[in-house]
Design a protein around this motif. Structure first.
Motif, mmCIF file in Angstrom:
data_model
loop_
_atom_site.group_PDB
_atom_site.id
_atom_site.type_symbol
_atom_site.label_atom_id
_atom_site.label_comp_id
_atom_site.label_asym_id
_atom_site.label_seq_id
_atom_site.Cartn_x
_atom_site.Cartn_y
_atom_site.Cartn_z
ATOM 1 N N GLU A 76 -49.686 -40.040 28.486
ATOM 2 C CA GLU A 76 -48.529 -40.911 28.267
ATOM 3 C C GLU A 76 -48.576 -42.090 29.238
ATOM 4 N N SER A 77 -48.591 -43.304 28.694
ATOM 5 C CA SER A 77 -48.782 -44.498 29.522
ATOM 6 C C SER A 77 -47.595 -44.777 30.443
ATOM 7 N N LYS A 131 -42.169 -43.433 35.202
ATOM 8 C CA LYS A 131 -41.047 -42.490 35.222
ATOM 9 C C LYS A 131 -41.079 -41.632 36.497
ATOM 10 N N ALA A 132 -42.291 -41.185 36.851
ATOM 11 C CA ALA A 132 -42.426 -40.332 38.032
ATOM 12 C C ALA A 132 -42.062 -41.095 39.304
ATOM 13 N N LEU A 133 -42.580 -42.318 39.425
ATOM 14 C CA LEU A 133 -42.286 -43.104 40.622
ATOM 15 C C LEU A 133 -40.812 -43.488 40.680
ATOM 16 N N ASP A 134 -40.229 -43.828 39.532
ATOM 17 C CA ASP A 134 -38.802 -44.162 39.488
ATOM 18 C C ASP A 134 -37.931 -42.966 39.869
ATOM 19 N N LEU A 138 -48.692 -40.203 41.341
ATOM 20 C CA LEU A 138 -48.971 -39.359 40.181
ATOM 21 C C LEU A 138 -50.474 -39.377 39.938
ATOM 22 N N LEU A 139 -51.078 -38.174 39.899
ATOM 23 C CA LEU A 139 -52.524 -38.029 39.707
ATOM 24 C C LEU A 139 -52.780 -37.354 38.362
#
Length: 407
Positions: free
Chosen positions: A103-104, A109-112, A118-119
């Motif tokens: 998912e691009s 989303k993870a950083l927000d 995210l790896l």
């Protein structure tokens, strides 16, 4: 089986950074253990297989950093981020997210949501170690900053306490200086200050303001430093022109206390303060001095407007001065002076009560009546070390309002 609930799964004794792995598949954690074995001196590993277990482990074990899978049953890694970000303690723990999704938009989303990185799977051990080291540094920097902030806050607190103590001591010394020439009123300052606080407490004044009011009240008669000894220490009644001079102590005190050193406007102040302090919000110290100036000017005003020096009446008289007026007169009535004997407590209380609505604010008198036991305890606590020697009674100084009052 969850390591956070059923015992630690570590590479060695806990001497390195604590890393919590969150993944619903136990095999993933075992693979991470094998991959990170060469770095066993740096990292101590534990695992949790769900978000609830991870949260419990974070609260109990206090990991240095967390590595979490994104896709898990029930609650996902993003749910974990949202929960920890809202928790003041858990939000300090850096979280690295892992994903096998293409998912691009997932990284944004993870950083927000609060992740530090995210790896994408599969992950090389070297890449994971580099991210872990970065997360550990981030956490240690944060811990260091918090420790320093705590240390600095404590230093500020101690310095502030020292300044407040010094300020309070200077106020007391200034108040004592105002009474120094009149040894008959040696304990007057402390008694009036504490009696004022006792009355104010019955009016619902908060503790912080009570402390300021007590300090300010101690300076109510500071203007007496400008009154000649021939008048201030005269044992008999004052002549009309002498009473006019004596009444001037209110304005003298106001002039002394109203000086605003915060503006640096006075040439005299500018010669002492280098550079002059910048004008700005009123400081607590200036709050006390401003209150003290109002008290010094108005503590001989009367509720009906017949007092001095301005003839202010009712609510035009600052409430602090209305309270001090009662405490000051009651203290003077209860203690002997060369020009008058002490009243009995009952007579002194009755005099204050009779003055409600004319001399004194009725609301303050009502508070005084509730505070009488506390005020009398103050008088006992700050009794003069050596009572006045018995003397032949001399005529009392007639007060301007014909009611026995403090000078």
């Amino acid at each position: 089986m969850n390591a956070d609930l059923d015992g630690p799964q570590t590479l060695l004794s806990e001497t390195g950074a604590r890393i919590l792995f969150v993944d619903d598949e136990p095999g993933v954690f075992h693979g991470m253990q094998r991959a990170l074995r060469p770095y066993r001196t740096e990292f101590v590993l534990r695992s949790a297989q769900s978000v609830p277990h991870a949260l419990a482990a974070m609260r109990q074990w206090h990991p240095t950093a967390v590595v979490s899978d994104v896709a898990m049953p029930e609650k996902s890694g993003l749910d974990l981020l949202r929960i920890t970000s809202a928790d003041e303690t858990l939000s300090r723990i850096p979280v690295i997210m892992l994903t096998g999704s293409a998912e691009s938009d997932l990284k944004r989303k993870a950083l927000d949501s609060g992740a530090v990185d995210l790896l994408e799977k599969p992950i090389r051990a070297e890449d994971l170690v580099a991210r872990l080291r970065s997360a550990v540094r981030l956490r240690r920097y944060d811990d260091h900053i918090r420790t320093e902030n705590t240390r600095l806050e404590e230093q500020v607190r101690l310095r502030t306490r020292a300044l407040e103590s010094s300020h309070a001591e200077m106020i007391l010394r200034l108040a004592i200086a105002g009474e120094f020439r009149d040894r008959e009123t040696a304990g007057h300052v402390c008694r009036v200050a504490h009696a004022t606080a006792a009355i104010a407490e019955q009016l619902g004044v908060n503790q912080s303001t009570l402390h300021q009011l007590m300090q300010a009240a101690a300076l109510h008669d500071i203007g007496k430093i400008g009154i000649p000894d021939s008048i201030l220490l005269k044992p008999g009644p004052l002549e009309p022109h002498e009473r006019t001079v004596m009444e001037g102590h209110c304005r003298i005190g106001w002039e002394v206390l109203r000086l605003d050193v915060g503006t640096g406007a006075s040439p005299f102040v500018n010669t002492i303060l280098s550079p002059p302090p910048k004008a700005g919000p009123t400081t607590p110290a200036n709050d006390v001095m401003s209150m003290a100036a109002d008290i010094a000017l108005h503590h001989h005003e009367r509720w009906d407007g017949t007092g001095y020096p301005t003839g202010a009446r009712q609510s035009d008289i600052p409430i602090e001065a209305r309270i001090v007026a009662v405490a000051d007169v009651f203290e003077a009535l209860c203690h002997a002076r060369p020009y008058k004997p002490a009243f009995t407590v009952d007579r002194a209380v009755a005099t204050i009560e009779e003055g409600a609505g004319t001399h004194f604010d009725p609301t303050v008198v009502a508070a005084f009546l509730r505070a009488v036991p506390a005020v009398l305890q103050v008088f006992r606590r700050f009794a003069d070390a050596a009572p006045s020697a018995p003397t032949t009674h001399k005529p009392a100084r007639p007060a301007a309002d014909h009611t026995p009052t403090a000078a």
